[in-house]
Design an enzyme around this catalytic site. Structure first.
Site, mmCIF file in Angstrom:
data_model
loop_
_atom_site.group_PDB
_atom_site.id
_atom_site.type_symbol
_atom_site.label_atom_id
_atom_site.label_comp_id
_atom_site.label_asym_id
_atom_site.label_seq_id
_atom_site.Cartn_x
_atom_site.Cartn_y
_atom_site.Cartn_z
ATOM 1 N N GLU A 14 0.873 -1.162 0.000
ATOM 2 C CA GLU A 14 0.000 0.000 0.000
ATOM 3 C C GLU A 14 0.915 1.218 0.000
ATOM 4 O O GLU A 14 1.701 1.402 0.904
ATOM 5 C CB GLU A 14 -0.901 0.006 1.239
ATOM 6 N N CYS A 61 -5.033 7.591 5.671
ATOM 7 C CA CYS A 61 -4.792 6.395 4.870
ATOM 8 C C CYS A 61 -6.091 5.629 4.769
ATOM 9 O O CYS A 61 -6.776 5.430 5.755
ATOM 10 C CB CYS A 61 -3.733 5.533 5.543
ATOM 11 N N CYS A 64 -5.884 1.920 6.764
ATOM 12 C CA CYS A 64 -5.810 1.806 8.229
ATOM 13 C C CYS A 64 -6.678 2.864 8.905
ATOM 14 O O CYS A 64 -6.263 3.447 9.908
ATOM 15 C CB CYS A 64 -4.384 1.978 8.714
ATOM 16 N N HIS A 68 -5.942 4.881 12.914
ATOM 17 C CA HIS A 68 -5.604 6.271 13.222
ATOM 18 C C HIS A 68 -6.715 6.950 14.020
ATOM 19 O O HIS A 68 -6.441 7.815 14.851
ATOM 20 C CB HIS A 68 -5.310 7.043 11.940
ATOM 21 N N ARG A 476 0.286 -3.315 11.812
ATOM 22 C CA ARG A 476 1.686 -3.230 11.401
ATOM 23 C C ARG A 476 2.608 -2.860 12.557
ATOM 24 O O ARG A 476 3.790 -2.668 12.347
ATOM 25 C CB ARG A 476 1.830 -2.243 10.250
ATOM 26 N N SER A 499 5.181 2.098 10.018
ATOM 27 C CA SER A 499 6.122 2.090 8.896
ATOM 28 C C SER A 499 7.180 3.187 9.029
ATOM 29 O O SER A 499 8.191 3.142 8.339
ATOM 30 C CB SER A 499 5.379 2.172 7.567
ATOM 31 N N CYS A 543 3.020 -0.209 4.672
ATOM 32 C CA CYS A 543 1.857 0.574 4.267
ATOM 33 C C CYS A 543 2.336 2.011 4.248
ATOM 34 O O CYS A 543 2.291 2.716 5.237
ATOM 35 C CB CYS A 543 0.691 0.392 5.223
ATOM 36 N N CYS A 546 0.559 6.038 4.865
ATOM 37 C CA CYS A 546 0.511 6.917 6.025
ATOM 38 C C CYS A 546 1.889 7.200 6.594
ATOM 39 O O CYS A 546 2.064 8.100 7.408
ATOM 40 C CB CYS A 546 -0.442 6.399 7.095
#
Lengths: 564, 160
Positions: A14, A61, A64, A68, A476, A499, A543, A546
């Site tokens: 993503e 994003c 997700c 958030h 994640r 990430s 991902c 974001c």
């Protein structure tokens, strides 16, 4: 012989990511991970009412969203020192769990399975063998040879249609693709069935969150769900019962299909338990609050330093976590060179050309006590196991036993620190979360049955400056939202996303980030087709949408592999 | 699972990219739709898009595109256009794309029989920007296109 490979972009993730690796003697000797996008969420939130931050933050994003929303609302509640009622915790927990289960299964089947499964081989596999292989690993009604034959026919038709579509960029026939064709077919049949599972998991999120994606039921202080046990339009007995049925179906898919397939792939590629080790510092945050502060959390958090010597797990309190996190921009396209704690963090872009010695990524270098840390399911499993967390130990033992039996060699806990270990840890977490979904559904049901229908505590904004951090162990890994509120308005806002930890570039001391470190030592069979790089990067489930954000691009990006 | 889906795609935080979500919210506010129709703001779902489209009879997507035409120009794409990747996608933020989601669903045998995309040319996609006037003016024409699509659909698709 030294060679440089640039892969831009990495497919099946993503968002957008570029990886440069240095090859020396057939293996990666150094690596640089660049995110080629910029994210501006923080700029939007400044000067706004912190009570609406979660609504905006979840739009950062599209994949997700709930993650958030939750971290943001928790950050503001932390600043206000505002507890939320048990019902609100259970409702949020169910949303988090169902989101995570959907996310993990989508990652396994749609984003990473094609690294291990050769579709051309699967299209020639024996359906009866695929069925008996699956049935020996799991009890699932859709593992019949009729199902497998139908899947094989669809696959063959797709491959001969000339429209390769999804399979256009696959490394079919690569020497590293050695999964038995029947196993490949079984996994691809489950890939096709996963869409139905996705719908069921989403349905639970929508029933509680009002809609999905982008849940609407949160509020600073709790949730805004209307509860009426006898009513049909509010959250009541009827919707709770249909939710329970959906949770049971989702749990069955996770255990009998996803978990079983992850063990099968892992056991079939045991050599990948020795590749992609990465950092020796792991970080996770506690999650799934259990009704009250005294009851703690259902999932532990902490950090492990120096795993190689002796695992030593530190269950951090929120205060020690806050003090340990900083972000450094020496190698990121931002202004400033000091490592700043997120509350004082700045997001001022400083455009520069890609230069491995200087700036080369839009991701900041997140550091824990000044060190790069790996976050994600692997970190959570290692930390939970080390702390003696019963549910982590239970599913880790089941997974390691199954994988060892498929592999024909002993795969132990320390093997999890690898490319394949990250995939297996994700499946372990999914099995744990599925079990916890039923538990939190029951806690909600019992609490409502006792007559407690409170869902919300009223927030009161003080006039002075307050600060908060919202933690969430997202699919994640460790996610934290940081807010500074002044006179009832958001003065600063930073999101340190999983990430950011894992795709971090080098820091001011030149220390590599987790993706970069994990790539070092990876053998590459064919530099023109660097499947091994994809396997290790995909094992982290990047991902990037974001971690940074997209620039506009006319037309589709085509992956180029440049070998110098 | 409602058999017909009309979905807006895009990021509401990024200027003109918010057109899809705005269009479907307006559509839902102005019309009463039957129980067979779902109107959804899907944001930027990446590959999760496939799950939202699976097993529908007909799907209309409204999205902002990067095109040569002036901002606000509407274009209609059918399934073949999408699969042949003739839609000028305007950003990497919801890659993997609509085409990949459709490929996945075709493979799984649960792709919608009818797929149409209304693409509206955008101008600015900067984070934090407001939507441009040209795009706001495109809302009404897009509503008409969506209603025409629905009317045509009811003539061609038996709903039971």
């Amino acid at each position: 012989m030294k060679q440089r490979i640039t892969i831009d972009p990495i497919t099946r993730i993503e968002g957008h990511l570029r990886v440069d690796v240095q090859l020396d003697g057939g293996a990666v000797s150094d690596a640089w991970v660049s995110a080629t996008m910029f994210r501006g969420l923080e700029t939007i939130l400044r000067g706004r009412d912190p009570r609406e931050a979660w609504l905006i933050a979840q739009r950062i994003c599209g994949v997700c969203t709930t993650v958030h929303a939750i971290a943001s609302v928790r950050a503001v509640e932390d600043a206000l020192k505002l507890p939320i009622p048990p019902n609100a915790q259970f409702i949020r927990n169910l949303i988090l769990i169902l989101h995570a289960l959907r996310d993990h299964a989508v990652h396994f089947y749609q984003l990473s399975a094609l690294d291990w499964v050769d579709v051309e081989q699967a299209a020639k596999a024996d359906p009866a063998r695929a069925a008996s292989l699956s049935e020996s690993h799991a009890s699932w009604t859709r593992n019949s040879s009729t199902e497998m034959r139908a899947a094989r026919n669809r696959l063959a038709a797709h491959l001969t249609s000339g429209q390769m579509g999804l399979f256009a960029n696959g490394y079919w026939g690569h020497p590293q693709m050695h999964l038995e064709p029947a196993a490949s077919l079984a996994i691809l049949s489950h890939y096709m069935q996963a869409f139905e599972f996705h719908r069921k998991a989403s349905q639970v999120v929508a029933m509680l969150g009002g809609k999905t994606p982008h849940i609407q039921n949160l509020t600073v202080g709790g949730v805004a769900n209307a509860i009426n046990l006898d009513g049909e339009s509010a959250l009541g007995m009827e919707s709770l019962e249909s939710m329970r049925a959906l949770i049971d179906e989702v749990t069955e898919f996770i255990r009998e299909v996803y978990f079983a397939d992850a063990c099968l792939v892992a056991g079939s590629y045991p050599e990948w338990f020795d590749i992609g080790k990465g950092m020796d510092l792991y970080l996770s945050v506690p999650d799934l609050p259990n009704g009250s502060a005294a009851n703690g959390f259902d999932l532990p958090g902490g950090s492990i330093h120096g795993f190689d010597a002796a695992p030593h797990s530190v269950p951090h309190s929120q205060a020690s976590f806050q003090d340990a996190v900083s972000e450094d921009t020496v190698h990121a396209y931002y202004h400033g060179a000091d490592a700043l704690p997120p509350w004082r963090g700045e997001t001022i872009p400083e455009l520069a050309t890609w230069d491995e010695e200087k700036k080369y990524s839009w991701v900041k270098a997140a550091r824990y006590h000044g060190q790069p840390a790996e976050v994600g399911p692997l970190a959570a499993v290692l930390i939970g196991y080390d702390q003696g967390h019963a549910l982590t130990r239970k599913w880790t033992s089941i997974a390691l036993e199954r994988v060892s039996s498929v592999a024909g060699r002993r795969i132990g806990l320390s093997h999890l620190r690898s490319t394949m270990g990250r995939h297996l840890a994700r499946a372990i977490r999914a099995a744990m979360l599925a079990e916890l979904a039923s538990k939190h559904w029951r806690r909600l049901f019992e609490n409502l049955s006792r007559g407690d229908v409170a869902t919300h505590n009223e927030p009161h904004m003080p006039t002075g400056e307050i600060r908060g951090v919202g933690l969430h162990e997202a699919p994640r890994g460790a996610l934290s939202h940081w807010v500074v509120i002044d006179k009832g308005m958001t003065r600063n806002y930073q999101a340190v996303v999983p990430s950011t930890w894992n795709a971090s570039p080098r820091d001011k001391s030149g220390v590599r980030g987790p993706y970069e470190e994990a790539l070092v030592g990876t053998p590459i069979a064919d530099p023109e087709r660097p499947l091994e790089v994809l396997r290790t990067i995909h094992s982290f489930d990047p991902c990037m949408a974001c971690a940074c954000h997209a620039f506009d691009a006319a037309g589709r990006p085509i992956t180029t592999v440049k070998v110098l | 699972m409602k058999p017909i889906l009309i979905a807006g795609i895009g990021n509401v935080l990024r200027g003109d990219d918010g057109f899809g979500p705005l269009a479907v919210q307006t559509l839902a506010a102005r019309h009463n739709f039957g129980p067979e129709i779902e109107i959804a703001d899907l944001g930027t779902p990446g590959l999760e898009l496939a799950g939202f489209l699976s097993c529908r009879r007909a799907v209309l997507l409204i999205d902002c595109i990067c095109a040569e035409e002036p901002a606000g120009t509407t274009r209609i794409f059918n399934r073949e256009d999408i699969l042949a990747q003739q839609v000028p996608a305007r950003s990497g933020s919801h890659e993997p794309s609509i085409a990949e989601a459709l490929f996945a669903l075709q493979l799984a045998g649960c792709a919608p029989a009818i797929v149409t995309l209304i693409g509206v040319a955008g101008h600015s996609f900067k984070f934090g920007d407001a939507m441009s006037d040209a795009l706001l003016r495109a809302v009404d024409p897009t509503m008409e296109l969506a209603c025409d699509w629905l009317a045509q659909l009811k003539d061609t698709l038996p709903l039971n």
